[in-house]
Design an enzyme around this catalytic site. Structure first.
Site, PDB file in Angstrom:
ATOM      1  CD  GLU A  16      -2.782   1.110   2.496  1.00 36.62           C
ATOM      2  OE1 GLU A  16      -3.451   0.055   2.617  1.00 36.62           O
ATOM      3  OE2 GLU A  16      -2.882   2.068   3.278  1.00 36.62           O
ATOM      4  CG  HIS A  77      -7.310   2.537  -0.536  1.00 36.63           C
ATOM      5  ND1 HIS A  77      -6.812   2.505   0.756  1.00 36.63           N
ATOM      6  CD2 HIS A  77      -6.584   1.610  -1.230  1.00 36.63           C
ATOM      7  CE1 HIS A  77      -5.840   1.604   0.838  1.00 36.63           C
ATOM      8  NE2 HIS A  77      -5.684   1.053  -0.355  1.00 36.63           N
ATOM      9  NE  ARG A 107     -17.770   5.346   8.298  1.00 36.74           N
ATOM     10  CZ  ARG A 107     -17.817   5.274   9.611  1.00 36.74           C
ATOM     11  NH1 ARG A 107     -18.945   4.915  10.213  1.00 36.74           N
ATOM     12  NH2 ARG A 107     -16.747   5.533  10.339  1.00 36.74           N
ATOM     13  N   GLY A 108     -14.903   5.559   4.917  1.00 37.20           N
ATOM     14  CA  GLY A 108     -14.068   6.719   5.278  1.00 37.20           C
ATOM     15  C   GLY A 108     -14.355   7.107   6.718  1.00 37.20           C
ATOM     16  CG  ASP A 109     -11.462   7.285   9.759  1.00 39.97           C
ATOM     17  OD1 ASP A 109     -12.118   6.295  10.142  1.00 39.97           O
ATOM     18  OD2 ASP A 109     -10.228   7.296   9.658  1.00 39.97           O
ATOM     19  CE1 TYR A 143     -11.187  -0.729  10.238  1.00 37.49           C
ATOM     20  CE2 TYR A 143     -13.136  -1.804   9.338  1.00 37.49           C
ATOM     21  CZ  TYR A 143     -12.204  -0.784   9.307  1.00 37.49           C
ATOM     22  OH  TYR A 143     -12.289   0.185   8.326  1.00 37.49           O
ATOM     23  CE  LYS A 163     -17.162  -3.580   5.200  1.00 36.83           C
ATOM     24  NZ  LYS A 163     -16.039  -2.667   5.547  1.00 36.83           N
ATOM     25  CD  GLN A 210       5.454   3.606  11.197  1.00 31.12           C
ATOM     26  OE1 GLN A 210       6.666   3.614  11.406  1.00 31.12           O
ATOM     27  NE2 GLN A 210       4.891   2.709  10.434  1.00 31.12           N
TER      28      GLN A 210
HETATM   29  P1  FAD Z   1     -18.044   0.484   7.168  1.00 33.74           P
HETATM   30  O1  FAD Z   1     -17.917  -0.854   6.577  1.00 33.74           O
HETATM   31  O2  FAD Z   1     -19.205   1.315   6.752  1.00 33.74           O
HETATM   32  O3  FAD Z   1     -18.038   0.299   8.764  1.00 33.74           O
HETATM   33  C1  FAD Z   1     -18.054   1.410   9.646  1.00 33.74           C
HETATM   34  C2  FAD Z   1     -18.878   1.064  10.892  1.00 33.74           C
HETATM   35  O4  FAD Z   1     -20.238   0.850  10.524  1.00 33.74           O
HETATM   36  C3  FAD Z   1     -18.424  -0.209  11.601  1.00 33.74           C
HETATM   37  O5  FAD Z   1     -18.600  -0.042  12.968  1.00 33.74           O
HETATM   38  C4  FAD Z   1     -19.367  -1.281  11.059  1.00 33.74           C
HETATM   39  O6  FAD Z   1     -19.566  -2.344  11.973  1.00 33.74           O
HETATM   40  C5  FAD Z   1     -20.653  -0.489  10.820  1.00 33.74           C
HETATM   41  N1  FAD Z   1     -21.393  -0.990   9.640  1.00 33.74           N
HETATM   42  C6  FAD Z   1     -20.849  -1.386   8.448  1.00 33.74           C
HETATM   43  N2  FAD Z   1     -21.818  -1.726   7.574  1.00 33.74           N
HETATM   44  C7  FAD Z   1     -23.007  -1.538   8.223  1.00 33.74           C
HETATM   45  C8  FAD Z   1     -24.349  -1.706   7.825  1.00 33.74           C
HETATM   46  N3  FAD Z   1     -24.689  -2.131   6.596  1.00 33.74           N
HETATM   47  N4  FAD Z   1     -25.320  -1.411   8.747  1.00 33.74           N
HETATM   48  C9  FAD Z   1     -24.991  -0.966   9.989  1.00 33.74           C
HETATM   49  N5  FAD Z   1     -23.720  -0.793  10.410  1.00 33.74           N
HETATM   50  C10 FAD Z   1     -22.739  -1.068   9.535  1.00 33.74           C
HETATM   51  N6  FAD Z   1      -9.802   5.787   4.912  1.00 33.74           N
HETATM   52  C11 FAD Z   1      -9.644   6.761   3.964  1.00 33.74           C
HETATM   53  O7  FAD Z   1     -10.214   7.856   4.117  1.00 33.74           O
HETATM   54  N7  FAD Z   1      -8.870   6.577   2.856  1.00 33.74           N
HETATM   55  C12 FAD Z   1      -8.232   5.397   2.615  1.00 33.74           C
HETATM   56  O8  FAD Z   1      -7.536   5.262   1.606  1.00 33.74           O
HETATM   57  C13 FAD Z   1      -8.373   4.340   3.577  1.00 33.74           C
HETATM   58  N8  FAD Z   1      -7.793   3.129   3.382  1.00 33.74           N
HETATM   59  C14 FAD Z   1      -8.029   2.095   4.274  1.00 33.74           C
HETATM   60  C15 FAD Z   1      -7.490   0.827   4.011  1.00 33.74           C
HETATM   61  C16 FAD Z   1      -7.724  -0.246   4.880  1.00 33.74           C
HETATM   62  C17 FAD Z   1      -7.157  -1.617   4.555  1.00 33.74           C
HETATM   63  C18 FAD Z   1      -8.487  -0.034   6.070  1.00 33.74           C
HETATM   64  C19 FAD Z   1      -8.710  -1.177   7.045  1.00 33.74           C
HETATM   65  C20 FAD Z   1      -9.014   1.226   6.344  1.00 33.74           C
HETATM   66  C21 FAD Z   1      -8.815   2.300   5.456  1.00 33.74           C
HETATM   67  N9  FAD Z   1      -9.350   3.574   5.673  1.00 33.74           N
HETATM   68  C22 FAD Z   1      -9.180   4.589   4.740  1.00 33.74           C
HETATM   69  C23 FAD Z   1     -10.059   3.864   6.926  1.00 33.74           C
HETATM   70  C24 FAD Z   1     -11.598   3.611   6.850  1.00 33.74           C
HETATM   71  O9  FAD Z   1     -12.161   4.547   5.940  1.00 33.74           O
HETATM   72  C25 FAD Z   1     -12.158   3.779   8.265  1.00 33.74           C
HETATM   73  O10 FAD Z   1     -11.752   2.730   9.077  1.00 33.74           O
HETATM   74  C26 FAD Z   1     -13.654   4.030   8.379  1.00 33.74           C
HETATM   75  O11 FAD Z   1     -13.930   4.526   9.690  1.00 33.74           O
HETATM   76  C27 FAD Z   1     -14.527   2.805   8.167  1.00 33.74           C
HETATM   77  O12 FAD Z   1     -14.532   2.426   6.861  1.00 33.74           O
HETATM   78  P2  FAD Z   1     -15.261   1.044   6.425  1.00 33.74           P
HETATM   79  O13 FAD Z   1     -15.261   1.001   4.971  1.00 33.74           O
HETATM   80  O14 FAD Z   1     -14.740  -0.112   7.186  1.00 33.74           O
HETATM   81  O15 FAD Z   1     -16.766   1.387   6.956  1.00 33.74           O
END
Ligand code: FAD
Length: 289
Positions: A16, A77, A107-109, A143, A163, A210
């Site tokens: 990555e 991503h 989803r993103g933070d 996670y 998902k 880090q």
């Molecule tokens: P989701 O899958 O939507 O999950 C978020 C929360 O919602 C979790 O608590 C989950 O249990 C809950 N949830 C999920 N689906 C549902 C549903 N259908 N109904 C109800 N609840 C649900 N961020 C960036 O901005 N840019 C990047 O390039 C980036 N790269 C990443 C790469 C990796 C490998 C990882 C692990 C994370 C990365 N992130 C990045 C961070 C990520 O965007 C955050 O961790 C974010 O807070 C959650 O994203 P997610 O896609 O897991 O969200």
């Protein structure tokens, strides 16, 4: 080639990278990429800003650079929370125009300074949307120690199943330092009926700042042997770097022995560290699962 097909052939090994900060030159990333491509990973993923800061266009450009010569697959991503459906459609069109077939749907933070557009609540909504737009290979994040928004790991795994049901072809984990946490997570996913490949996200820790930043952001637990190592070498940067590399190699060897589907190395744009790790594990990772 779509990345999902690679899991049928071998244990996948991927890297990555992230786009440069506004003040840095893109040439530094390109130089790193040339070095990383020489290590023949199965794919290289590029992070994408969730909006507010950073530049998604740069991620597309970097992905095109990875694809140049066609020897390494790029994955981009795509965090959706701060983008509208039209904006995401435009990005997907751009991917198609550039021949980018692999997307990590996120989803993103939630950023307290940005009002989310909420056209997509979760990564699962984005996955459904991407599937309606073409035949992309879609990865999702997972996670091993639970996402910070979830009450507990069981709830998080139940959501992870949504998902996968929406169409995620494979998953990449958040970084972790305790392999047992990953094995416990993998058992829970199996019980939940999640049967897509799961790549383990490994971050070699090479400086103290880090690790403090990463752990506060993602909440990964630190095993005692890891904390001991950090304490012992915290004032000796070279020793800490070498110990961090050795720790990551140990983690990877143990994961391979336990039939992990793939290793995703968070390189932090550090090709020296990626090469050391790649050299140490390439013979093992290359052997049939
Ligand atoms: P989701 O899958 O939507 O999950 C978020 C929360 O919602 C979790 O608590 C989950 O249990 C809950 N949830 C999920 N689906 C549902 C549903 N259908 N109904 C109800 N609840 C649900 N961020 C960036 O901005 N840019 C990047 O390039 C980036 N790269 C990443 C790469 C990796 C490998 C990882 C692990 C994370 C990365 N992130 C990045 C961070 C990520 O965007 C955050 O961790 C974010 O807070 C959650 O994203 P997610 O896609 O897991 O969200």
């Amino acid at each position: 080639m779509r990345i999902r097909d690679k899991f049928n052939e071998k244990t996948v090994f991927s890297f990555e990278v992230f786009p440069p900060k506004k003040t840095d030159s893109i040439d530094i990333v390109y130089k790193t990429l040339d070095e990383l491509k020489g290590l023949s990973p199965d794919f290289i993923s590029v992070t994408f800003s969730a909006g507010g800061s950073g530049n998604g266009a740069l991620s597309c450009e970097i992905a095109s650079k990875i694809k140049e010569g066609n020897n390494v697959e790029p994955m981009v991503h795509l965090p959706c929370i701060n983008y509208s459906k039209d904006e995401i459609s435009d990005v997907l069109e751009e991917f198609k125009n550039r021949g980018i077939e692999n997307v990590l749907a996120l989803r993103g933070d939630i950023n307290p300074d940005i009002e989310p557009k909420r056209h997509f609540e979760h990564a699962s909504d984005l996955i459904t949307f991407i599937k309606s737009k073409g035949d992309f290979d879609i990865a999702g994040a997972c996670y091993p120690e639970g996402h910070m928004d979830s009450a507990n790991l069981v709830e998080d795994v139940i959501n992870l199943k949504k998902k996968v049901d929406a169409g995620a072809d494979h998953l990449i984990t958040q970084l972790f330092f305790d392999n047992d946490a990953f094995y416990r997570f993998r058992e829970k996913t199996a019980i939940a009926g999640i049967n897509v490949p799961i790549e383990a996200g490994i971050m070699p820790v090479v400086n103290k700042k880090q690790i403090e930043r990463m752990v506060s952001m993602c909440g990964a637990s630190l095993p005692a042997k890891f904390s001991k190592m950090m304490q012992k070498y915290e004032n000796n940067p070279e020793a800490l770097r070498d110990a961090g590399i050795a720790y990551a190699i140990n983690q990877i060897v143990d994961l391979l022995a336990n039939d992990v589907d793939g290793i995703h190395l968070y390189t932090m744009n550090n090709s020296y560290v990626a090469r050391k790790i790649s050299d140490a594990v390439s013979g093992i990772i290359g052997s049939k699962k």
